[in-house]
Enzyme design. Structure first.
Site, PDB file in Angstrom:
ATOM      1  N   CYS A 242      69.575  29.958   4.859  1.00 15.51           N
ATOM      2  CA  CYS A 242      70.176  30.261   3.563  1.00 15.51           C
ATOM      3  C   CYS A 242      71.347  29.323   3.265  1.00 15.51           C
ATOM      4  O   CYS A 242      71.951  28.771   4.177  1.00 15.51           O
ATOM      5  CB  CYS A 242      70.703  31.686   3.571  1.00 15.51           C
ATOM      6  SG  CYS A 242      69.479  32.883   4.081  1.00 15.51           S
TER       7      CYS A 242
ATOM      8  N   ARG B 191      68.262  22.642   3.497  1.00 12.96           N
ATOM      9  CA  ARG B 191      68.347  23.607   4.596  1.00 12.96           C
ATOM     10  C   ARG B 191      67.105  24.486   4.663  1.00 12.96           C
ATOM     11  O   ARG B 191      66.891  25.158   5.679  1.00 12.96           O
ATOM     12  CB  ARG B 191      69.583  24.489   4.409  1.00 12.96           C
ATOM     13  CG  ARG B 191      70.884  23.722   4.570  1.00 12.96           C
ATOM     14  CD  ARG B 191      72.044  24.527   4.053  1.00 12.96           C
ATOM     15  NE  ARG B 191      72.280  25.713   4.852  1.00 12.96           N
ATOM     16  CZ  ARG B 191      73.208  25.808   5.792  1.00 12.96           C
ATOM     17  NH1 ARG B 191      73.974  24.799   6.045  1.00 12.96           N
ATOM     18  NH2 ARG B 191      73.370  26.927   6.466  1.00 12.96           N
TER      19      ARG B 191
ATOM     20  N   TRP C 202      66.514  32.120   2.752  1.00 13.93           N
ATOM     21  CA  TRP C 202      65.418  31.877   3.703  1.00 13.93           C
ATOM     22  C   TRP C 202      65.145  33.242   4.315  1.00 13.93           C
ATOM     23  O   TRP C 202      65.977  33.765   5.065  1.00 13.93           O
ATOM     24  CB  TRP C 202      65.879  30.867   4.746  1.00 13.93           C
ATOM     25  CG  TRP C 202      64.832  30.365   5.681  1.00 13.93           C
ATOM     26  CD1 TRP C 202      63.915  29.370   5.446  1.00 13.93           C
ATOM     27  CD2 TRP C 202      64.619  30.801   7.028  1.00 13.93           C
ATOM     28  NE1 TRP C 202      63.153  29.173   6.557  1.00 13.93           N
ATOM     29  CE2 TRP C 202      63.560  30.035   7.543  1.00 13.93           C
ATOM     30  CE3 TRP C 202      65.204  31.764   7.843  1.00 13.93           C
ATOM     31  CZ2 TRP C 202      63.081  30.201   8.843  1.00 13.93           C
ATOM     32  CZ3 TRP C 202      64.732  31.930   9.123  1.00 13.93           C
ATOM     33  CH2 TRP C 202      63.677  31.154   9.614  1.00 13.93           C
TER      34      TRP C 202
ATOM     35  N   ASN D 196      74.880  34.727   4.334  1.00 13.74           N
ATOM     36  CA  ASN D 196      74.047  34.055   5.338  1.00 13.74           C
ATOM     37  C   ASN D 196      74.206  34.811   6.644  1.00 13.74           C
ATOM     38  O   ASN D 196      75.264  35.383   6.906  1.00 13.74           O
ATOM     39  CB  ASN D 196      74.530  32.618   5.566  1.00 13.74           C
ATOM     40  CG  ASN D 196      74.105  31.693   4.439  1.00 13.74           C
ATOM     41  OD1 ASN D 196      73.490  32.126   3.480  1.00 13.74           O
ATOM     42  ND2 ASN D 196      74.466  30.428   4.575  1.00 13.74           N
ATOM     43  N   GLY D 197      73.170  34.783   7.482  1.00 11.36           N
ATOM     44  CA  GLY D 197      73.256  35.460   8.780  1.00 11.36           C
ATOM     45  C   GLY D 197      72.478  36.765   8.764  1.00 11.36           C
ATOM     46  O   GLY D 197      71.665  36.999   7.867  1.00 11.36           O
TER      47      GLY D 197
ATOM     48  N   GLU E 277      58.591  14.508  21.225  1.00 14.76           N
ATOM     49  CA  GLU E 277      59.225  14.338  19.918  1.00 14.76           C
ATOM     50  C   GLU E 277      58.203  13.873  18.876  1.00 14.76           C
ATOM     51  O   GLU E 277      58.212  14.344  17.735  1.00 14.76           O
ATOM     52  CB  GLU E 277      60.394  13.351  20.050  1.00 14.76           C
ATOM     53  CG  GLU E 277      61.130  13.002  18.781  1.00 14.76           C
ATOM     54  CD  GLU E 277      61.766  14.197  18.056  1.00 14.76           C
ATOM     55  OE1 GLU E 277      61.776  15.308  18.582  1.00 14.76           O
ATOM     56  OE2 GLU E 277      62.221  13.981  16.919  1.00 14.76           O
TER      57      GLU E 277
ATOM     58  N   LYS F 186      57.499  16.014  15.523  1.00 14.08           N
ATOM     59  CA  LYS F 186      57.653  15.437  14.176  1.00 14.08           C
ATOM     60  C   LYS F 186      56.386  15.665  13.365  1.00 14.08           C
ATOM     61  O   LYS F 186      56.437  16.062  12.214  1.00 14.08           O
ATOM     62  CB  LYS F 186      57.935  13.924  14.235  1.00 14.08           C
ATOM     63  CG  LYS F 186      59.308  13.485  14.609  1.00 14.08           C
ATOM     64  CD  LYS F 186      60.409  13.748  13.618  1.00 14.08           C
ATOM     65  CE  LYS F 186      60.986  15.109  13.785  1.00 14.08           C
ATOM     66  NZ  LYS F 186      62.075  15.316  14.667  1.00 14.08           N
TER      67      LYS F 186
ATOM     68  N   GLU G 275      55.877  19.426  12.456  1.00 15.18           N
ATOM     69  CA  GLU G 275      56.863  19.938  11.491  1.00 15.18           C
ATOM     70  C   GLU G 275      56.539  19.574  10.058  1.00 15.18           C
ATOM     71  O   GLU G 275      56.655  20.403   9.173  1.00 15.18           O
ATOM     72  CB  GLU G 275      58.239  19.323  11.780  1.00 15.18           C
ATOM     73  CG  GLU G 275      58.988  19.948  12.882  1.00 15.18           C
ATOM     74  CD  GLU G 275      60.413  19.393  12.933  1.00 15.18           C
ATOM     75  OE1 GLU G 275      60.565  18.168  13.084  1.00 15.18           O
ATOM     76  OE2 GLU G 275      61.356  20.180  12.806  1.00 15.18           O
TER      77      GLU G 275
ATOM     78  N   HIS H  31      45.131  18.028  33.969  1.00 14.26           N
ATOM     79  CA  HIS H  31      45.302  19.391  34.471  1.00 14.26           C
ATOM     80  C   HIS H  31      45.093  20.443  33.385  1.00 14.26           C
ATOM     81  O   HIS H  31      45.494  21.583  33.553  1.00 14.26           O
ATOM     82  CB  HIS H  31      46.700  19.557  35.087  1.00 14.26           C
ATOM     83  CG  HIS H  31      46.909  18.663  36.272  1.00 14.26           C
ATOM     84  ND1 HIS H  31      46.255  18.835  37.472  1.00 14.26           N
ATOM     85  CD2 HIS H  31      47.675  17.551  36.411  1.00 14.26           C
ATOM     86  CE1 HIS H  31      46.627  17.885  38.313  1.00 14.26           C
ATOM     87  NE2 HIS H  31      47.483  17.091  37.694  1.00 14.26           N
TER      88      HIS H  31
ATOM     89  N   LYS I 282      67.143  23.286   8.084  1.00 11.93           N
ATOM     90  CA  LYS I 282      67.881  22.183   8.692  1.00 11.93           C
ATOM     91  C   LYS I 282      68.880  22.677   9.719  1.00 11.93           C
ATOM     92  O   LYS I 282      69.098  22.033  10.738  1.00 11.93           O
ATOM     93  CB  LYS I 282      68.603  21.386   7.595  1.00 11.93           C
ATOM     94  CG  LYS I 282      69.288  20.142   8.107  1.00 11.93           C
ATOM     95  CD  LYS I 282      68.284  19.151   8.649  1.00 11.93           C
ATOM     96  CE  LYS I 282      68.912  17.905   9.216  1.00 11.93           C
ATOM     97  NZ  LYS I 282      67.951  17.157  10.067  1.00 11.93           N
TER      98      LYS I 282
END
Ligand code: M6R
Length: 686
Positions: free
Chosen positions: A2, A27, A74, A100-101, A559, A563, A566, A582, A681
């Site tokens: 948020c 964000r 969010w 927020n939170g 990474e 990427k 995402e 394996h 973000k």
């Protein structure tokens, strides 16, 4: 996550709020809204989806209100629907709140407030807050008129704001003392049209200072177009913003004296500057970021023939036997003893860490999440292989509930680009707490690595390596990752120097290699971007990818996979190349491309053999490998060439094609590269 904005001043608030929310879009969010105080009424407009839906609702409205709050939500509690969007109001719609939170005790509070007659209209935890503030305000008013009944959740407060003429401020103060969990809030009240009250507990909130106008935001990009004078609130603080100024208080009601600081940013940093996406702009910023970081932290006076080079570097067995003092040879071949302080002063790396930071250091533990965790894995490799210090890397979210046993002389490093990741901050706080009160050798020794030194991480930890990457807007971390890697190279080299763990030749070779990296990254961008864009066409229908790497490039395989996942929503797995046989090898067929990082060095041949195993299963092999490596050319179906660099430095070049490949596949699919679905973000909730 948020985003919060707030404004009080002399201009119409709506546009400022909307622009602020636009700066926080990066964000991640799924609904948005603003509330202003207009003609002594709360005027609240909210919309599901992207900001343009909110803008459409506001279009054509004349709203001269000079105070307001805004929010991008969010979803955590309740679906992403308009009725759950912020701002939320109390029963009589006199008070509006954005938050927020997460309020952990919202269920109990909600039940009690319902009994007191409050009507709820959403599924959110946030809505509890305006009702609670309304209840506290009523209590204050009743008490003033002598009819106060302070039963139930609204208890007689032990303390209150001294010398404040604002019942609204006192009501917010009482309310925040009832809340459990993490929150940043901004509150307006139709009955107090000249007051914007904000509070912070474990979720970021920054105040901005203009001329007769004041702002608040959950993140600085929303403030930068208007002011660079900012004051981040600390946990347990609330503030009253009026057109006359800002007052800061503790949750106990004590007035605090605080001064704003100046950000060294400019508004251009939060613009796309002609790039189609922030992510691509930030990929292109990487050579500059590496240059800036090296420029800041390399000691440029440390050079061949200066004599400085000899200090602290391993030369022979006989003069490398001491940790507390070091022996070295001066220009005339005279042996001399250096104390640790002079070693720090003479180090080729200038991280400005205090001398006791290095003393008797035995172990390092690193906590981080996501891409920062991948940087930490490269860091572990460097700290162990260059400086010889045993290093553990843990997901911050795991460390919180299963920390490694407390060991003496241990450095704990927190890595985070936002500086606000709740799990990382909580892991570090826990580490500080569990070590405080223990014997000296167990005392917390902490280091933060971030590009946001003004963040909560910067407030929590006194020693920070500012990676100098500046703010990153694209949700997918790119330049901040590369900058974190550079910080780890510098830290590992600094520690290697202090501990005499490398020979002069090794040391110089790595330093020279580092200095050449900006140009090498530029070369990859210039020569490969178009080619990778073309290559991305081949994967329009691909559903699974495998990324392989070994040794120092294993984290880069992770990474590369992250990427791609995402931003393109393609399933991707990163594996150490030797592990493929394996298990994951069962996934391979002609439809699964395998991207393999093969850089000459200790594991080159091994990686090529592992790639052959994939070839035997018909997988399409894409190799990230230097030009003119015949064996690699023979192994891979498709080559993405990178410059020849020393294996130890190779992650800084091999990650670039990974970023470009993910970017172009996602862009080709027409996806929202900068704000991928469900992601944020800065992840400020657990
Ligand atoms: O701000 P942080 O570096 O602490 O963030 C950690 C992760 O949330 C972050 O790296 C996330 O994985 C990114 N979206 C990666 O691109």
């Amino acid at each position: 996550m948020c985003g919060i904005v707030g404004y009080i001043g002399t201009q119409p608030a709506s546009n400022i709020l909307l622009e602020g929310l636009r700066k926080l879009e990066y964000r991640g969010y799924d609904s948005a809204g603003i509330a202003t105080v207009l003609n002594n009424q709360i005027h609240c407009v909210r919309a599901k989806g992207k900001l343009h839906h909110l803008q459409e609702k506001l279009a054509g409205e004349e709203n001269p209100a000079q105070i307001g709050i805004g929010h991008t939500r969010w979803a955590t509690h309740g679906k992403p629907e308009e009725y759950n969007a912020h701002p939320h109001t109390d029963t009589h719609r006199r008070i509006a709140v954005v938050q927020n939170g997460i309020i952990e005790n919202y269920r109990e509070l909600r039940d009690e407030l319902k009994v007191l007659g409050h009507e709820f209209r959403s599924d959110t935890d946030t809505e509890t807050i305006p009702h609670l503030i309304a209840e506290c305000l009523q209590g204050i008013r009743d008490q003033g008129s002598g009819i106060g009944d302070w039963d139930g959740i609204i208890q007689n407060p032990k303390s209150k704001i001294q010398n404040s003429s604002s019942p609204f401020l006192e009501a917010v103060r009482q309310a925040v003392n009832k809340l459990k969990g993490a929150f940043a809030i901004a509150v307006i009240n139709a009955d107090y049209p000249d007051e914007l009250i904000v509070a912070r507990q474990q979720a970021p909130l920054v105040l901005g200072f203009g001329q007769g106008e004041f702002y608040c935001a959950s993140d600085t990009p929303a403030l930068v177009p208007y002011t660079r004078a900012v004051l981040p609130l600390e946990n347990g603080e609330l503030a009253r913003l009026t057109p006359l100024g800002v007052e800061v208080y503790s949750f106990e009601g004590q007035r605090l004296r605080k001064a704003p600081r100046t950000l060294n940013w400019n508004p251009v940093m939060v613009e796309k500057q002609g790039f189609k996406h922030f992510m691509l702009k930030e990929i292109y910023e990487q050579p500059g970021v590496v240059r800036e970081c090296l420029e800041t932290y390399l000691n440029h006076e440390w050079g061949v023939g200066s004599g400085d080079q000899e200090l602290g570097i391993r030369e022979s067995q006989e003069n490398s036997d001491s940790r507390s003092t070091s022996r070295s040879t001066d220009n005339k071949g005279q042996s001399k003893i250096q104390n640790p302080k002079s070693k720090i002063q003479n180090s080729p790396i200038r991280l400005n860490l205090p001398a006791d930071f290095y003393q008797d250091l035995q172990q390092i533990q690193i906590v981080a999440c996501g891409t920062s965790w991948h940087a930490a894995l490269v860091g572990k490799y460097l700290l162990e292989q260059l400086a010889g210090i045993p290093t553990q890397v843990q997901y911050a979210s795991e460390f919180r509930y299963a920390p490694a046993p407390v060991t003496p002389h241990t450095l704990t490093i927190g890595v985070t680009q936002s500086g606000e990741t709740a799990d990382t901050l909580a892991a570090l706080e826990m580490e500080i707490q569990r070590r405080s009160g223990l014997a000296k050798e167990y005392q917390p020794r902490l280091l933060g690595i971030t590009n946001r030194p003004e963040s909560t991480l910067g407030q929590l930890i006194p020693q920070i390596i500012d990676t100098r990457a500046g703010i990153e807007i694209g949700v997918a971390a790119t330049k901040t990752f590369v900058a974190q890697l550079v910080a780890f190279y510098l830290l590992a080299l600094d520690l290697a120097y202090q501990r005499q763990a490398l020979s002069l030749d090794q040391f110089n070779k790595i330093l020279d290699g580092l200095r050449q990296l900006p140009a090498e990254i530029e070369m990859i961008l210039e020569s490969q971007e178009r080619y990778i864009e073309e290559l991305a066409h081949d994967f329009a229908e691909t559903q699974d990818f495998i990324f392989l790497g070994r040794g120092i490039n294993f984290p880069i395989a992770l990474e590369g996979a992250l990427k791609l996942k995402e931003i393109s929503y393609i399933h991707a797995e990163g594996y150490p190349a030797g592990e493929m046989k394996h298990g994951p090898i069962a996934l391979l067929d002609a439809k699964v491309p395998v991207v393999t990082i093969a850089m000459p060095g200790t594991v080159f041949e091994k990686v090529l053999s592992n790639a052959q195993e994939a070839r035997a299963r018909d997988a399409r092999l894409i190799g990230v490998t230097p030009m003119d490596e015949q064996e690699a050319e023979d192994t891979f179906d498709t080559l993405i060439p990178v410059p020849h660099v020393d294996e130890i430095l190779s992650p800084l070049v091999t990650v670039i094609p990974m970023q470009l490949l993910a970017y172009h596949i996602a862009a080709r699919r027409g996806l929202d590269v900068d704000q991928p679905r469900n992601l944020a973000k800065s992840v400020t909730v657990e």
